[in-house]
Design an enzyme around this catalytic site. Structure first.
Site, PDB file in Angstrom:
ATOM      1  N   GLY A 112       2.525   2.667  10.696  1.00 26.16           N
ATOM      2  CA  GLY A 112       3.458   3.776  10.528  1.00 26.16           C
ATOM      3  C   GLY A 112       4.149   4.193  11.812  1.00 26.16           C
ATOM      4  O   GLY A 112       4.784   5.242  11.872  1.00 26.16           O
ATOM      5  N   GLU A 160      -5.266  -4.643  10.571  1.00 26.46           N
ATOM      6  CA  GLU A 160      -4.261  -3.598  10.741  1.00 26.46           C
ATOM      7  C   GLU A 160      -4.541  -2.824  12.041  1.00 26.46           C
ATOM      8  O   GLU A 160      -5.341  -1.877  12.040  1.00 26.46           O
ATOM      9  CB  GLU A 160      -4.296  -2.622   9.561  1.00 26.46           C
ATOM     10  CG  GLU A 160      -3.957  -3.268   8.238  1.00 26.46           C
ATOM     11  CD  GLU A 160      -3.373  -2.243   7.258  1.00 26.46           C
ATOM     12  OE1 GLU A 160      -2.260  -2.496   6.789  1.00 26.46           O
ATOM     13  OE2 GLU A 160      -4.009  -1.216   7.007  1.00 26.46           O
ATOM     14  N   LYS A 206       0.071   4.245  -0.353  1.00 29.84           N
ATOM     15  CA  LYS A 206      -0.582   5.453   0.185  1.00 29.84           C
ATOM     16  C   LYS A 206      -0.318   6.618  -0.771  1.00 29.84           C
ATOM     17  O   LYS A 206      -0.314   6.427  -1.970  1.00 29.84           O
ATOM     18  CB  LYS A 206      -0.105   5.702   1.626  1.00 29.84           C
ATOM     19  CG  LYS A 206      -0.261   4.429   2.478  1.00 29.84           C
ATOM     20  CD  LYS A 206      -0.047   4.625   3.942  1.00 29.84           C
ATOM     21  CE  LYS A 206      -0.285   3.300   4.668  1.00 29.84           C
ATOM     22  NZ  LYS A 206      -0.138   3.407   6.114  1.00 29.84           N
ATOM     23  N   HIS A 213      -9.561   1.202   4.789  1.00 28.80           N
ATOM     24  CA  HIS A 213      -8.291   1.406   5.493  1.00 28.80           C
ATOM     25  C   HIS A 213      -8.515   2.363   6.667  1.00 28.80           C
ATOM     26  O   HIS A 213      -9.298   3.303   6.566  1.00 28.80           O
ATOM     27  CB  HIS A 213      -7.242   1.970   4.524  1.00 28.80           C
ATOM     28  CG  HIS A 213      -5.874   1.957   5.105  1.00 28.80           C
ATOM     29  ND1 HIS A 213      -5.437   2.906   5.997  1.00 28.80           N
ATOM     30  CD2 HIS A 213      -4.852   1.071   4.951  1.00 28.80           C
ATOM     31  CE1 HIS A 213      -4.193   2.613   6.368  1.00 28.80           C
ATOM     32  NE2 HIS A 213      -3.817   1.511   5.747  1.00 28.80           N
ATOM     33  N   ASN A 229       0.866  -1.177   0.000  1.00 26.71           N
ATOM     34  CA  ASN A 229       0.000   0.000   0.000  1.00 26.71           C
ATOM     35  C   ASN A 229       0.905   1.230   0.000  1.00 26.71           C
ATOM     36  O   ASN A 229       1.478   1.575   1.027  1.00 26.71           O
ATOM     37  CB  ASN A 229      -0.908  -0.018   1.235  1.00 26.71           C
ATOM     38  CG  ASN A 229      -1.778   1.228   1.314  1.00 26.71           C
ATOM     39  OD1 ASN A 229      -1.817   2.036   0.381  1.00 26.71           O
ATOM     40  ND2 ASN A 229      -2.474   1.387   2.422  1.00 26.71           N
ATOM     41  N   SER A 288       3.558  -1.793  10.337  1.00 27.61           N
ATOM     42  CA  SER A 288       5.008  -1.819  10.564  1.00 27.61           C
ATOM     43  C   SER A 288       5.655  -3.163  10.205  1.00 27.61           C
ATOM     44  O   SER A 288       6.615  -3.579  10.862  1.00 27.61           O
ATOM     45  CB  SER A 288       5.338  -1.419  12.005  1.00 27.61           C
ATOM     46  OG  SER A 288       4.905  -0.087  12.253  1.00 27.61           O
ATOM     47  N   GLU A 305      -6.875   4.754   7.767  1.00 26.87           N
ATOM     48  CA  GLU A 305      -6.657   6.173   7.456  1.00 26.87           C
ATOM     49  C   GLU A 305      -7.900   6.777   6.811  1.00 26.87           C
ATOM     50  O   GLU A 305      -8.224   7.938   7.034  1.00 26.87           O
ATOM     51  CB  GLU A 305      -5.416   6.319   6.564  1.00 26.87           C
ATOM     52  CG  GLU A 305      -4.139   6.133   7.380  1.00 26.87           C
ATOM     53  CD  GLU A 305      -2.966   5.573   6.599  1.00 26.87           C
ATOM     54  OE1 GLU A 305      -2.974   5.596   5.358  1.00 26.87           O
ATOM     55  OE2 GLU A 305      -2.025   5.077   7.267  1.00 26.87           O
TER      56      GLU A 305
HETATM   57  P1  13P Z   1       3.078   0.657   7.652  1.00 26.93           P
HETATM   58  O1  13P Z   1       3.612  -0.621   7.063  1.00 26.93           O
HETATM   59  O2  13P Z   1       3.810   1.879   7.122  1.00 26.93           O
HETATM   60  O3  13P Z   1       2.971   0.615   9.136  1.00 26.93           O
HETATM   61  O4  13P Z   1       1.579   0.834   7.089  1.00 26.93           O
HETATM   62  C1  13P Z   1       0.696  -0.223   7.220  1.00 26.93           C
HETATM   63  C2  13P Z   1      -0.503   0.062   6.422  1.00 26.93           C
HETATM   64  O5  13P Z   1      -1.282   0.947   6.759  1.00 26.93           O
HETATM   65  C3  13P Z   1      -0.726  -0.711   5.191  1.00 26.93           C
HETATM   66  O6  13P Z   1      -1.988  -0.504   4.686  1.00 26.93           O
END
Ligand code: 13P
Length: 255
Positions: free
Chosen positions: A173, A167, A11, A95, A9, A213, A97
């Site tokens: 992150g 997640e 983003k 997601h 992903n 992560s 976010e």
């Molecule tokens: P990270 O791997 O940067 O923690 O992000 C995870 C994520 O949100 C994947 O969709």
């Protein structure tokens, strides 16, 4: 035995040119990998170019969001038909976010998942608890609600074919990864939930992947767990060598 599913992903990272350059570096690194389903999720803009760059490979291309509406006056939205027309095969839905920043709801996740399946795309349905929810012992309640409402009304066959991404919001992150024990316990819980609502055959086929992560250094121990069927990777997927290492760590032969 479920085929591992590993998705990048990106983003809001990478221009169209950067996405194509990535494909050029990444493809040779995973050329011989035939036992992992690999998916790249760039921005909407890079989808056509990336679908073209990966067309003759096993790699799928996913959108990071989609509208549940087929067309109409929805400024700023992108439809499933538009995605399908440029070769997109999967779509990330719900997601955290988007839940946190864009007001995505469980009902919205459900509408998008149903529409995606009808359009022939595989939903990657994201669920996960916040730190506060975990610390107040509400993790399973939150997940039961998100999975229950997100997948409501789907048939066992449809659930068998989709991907659930666990997640934990506190691990995204932050560099703070769930321990293999924590991930495994939640994945097992999600699978039990799927079993009770959609039956054993469906629950045993559905891939439940972990995100938050994931790095080359911790992927293998997470993937070694029986109910962890792959990964949804943010930051560590931005570099082709690092993402290829995570794909390799997910191969059944190395698990
Ligand atoms: P990270 O791997 O940067 O923690 O992000 C995870 C994520 O949100 C994947 O969709």
């Amino acid at each position: 035995m479920r085929t591992p599913f590993v998705a990048a992903n990106w983003k809001m990272h990478k221009t169209v040119q950067e996405a194509v350059d990535y494909a050029r570096s990444f493809l040779p690194l995973v050329e011989t990998v035939s036992d992992v389903d690999i998916v790249l999720a760039p921005s909407f803009l890079a989808l056509p170019a990336l679908a073209e760059a990966t067309a003759h490979s096993r790699i799928g291309v996913a959108a990071q969001n989609v509208s549940a509406e087929p067309h109409g006056a929805f400024t700023g939205e992108v439809s499933l038909g538009m995605l399908h027309a440029v070769g997109v095969t999967q779509v990330i839905i719900g997601h955290s976010e988007r839940r946190q920043l864009s007001g995505e709801t469980d009902a919205g996740v459900n509408a998008k998942s149903r529409a995606a399946i009808d359009a022939g795309l595989t939903p990657i349905v994201c669920v996960g608890e916040t730190l506060d929810e975990r610390e107040t012992d509400r993790t399973f309640d939150v997940l039961d609600r998100q999975v229950g409402k997100g997948l409501a009304g789907l048939t066992p066959e449809q659930v068998a074919a989709l991907v659930v991404a666990y997640e934990p919001v506190w691990a995204i992150g932050t560099g703070r990864v769930a321990t293999p024990d924590q991930a495994d316990a939640v994945h097992r819980h999600i699978r039990e939930h799927l079993t009770s609502h959609f039956g054993d055959t469906s629950a045993s086929a559905c891939r439940v992947i972990y995100g938050g992560s994931v790095k080359p250094g911790n992927a293998a121990e997470l993937m070694a767990r029986a109910d962890v069927d792959g990964a949804l990777v943010g930051g560590a997927s931005l570099d082709p060598v690092s993402f290829a290492a995570i794909v390799t760590a997910s191969r059944p032969s190395t698990r």
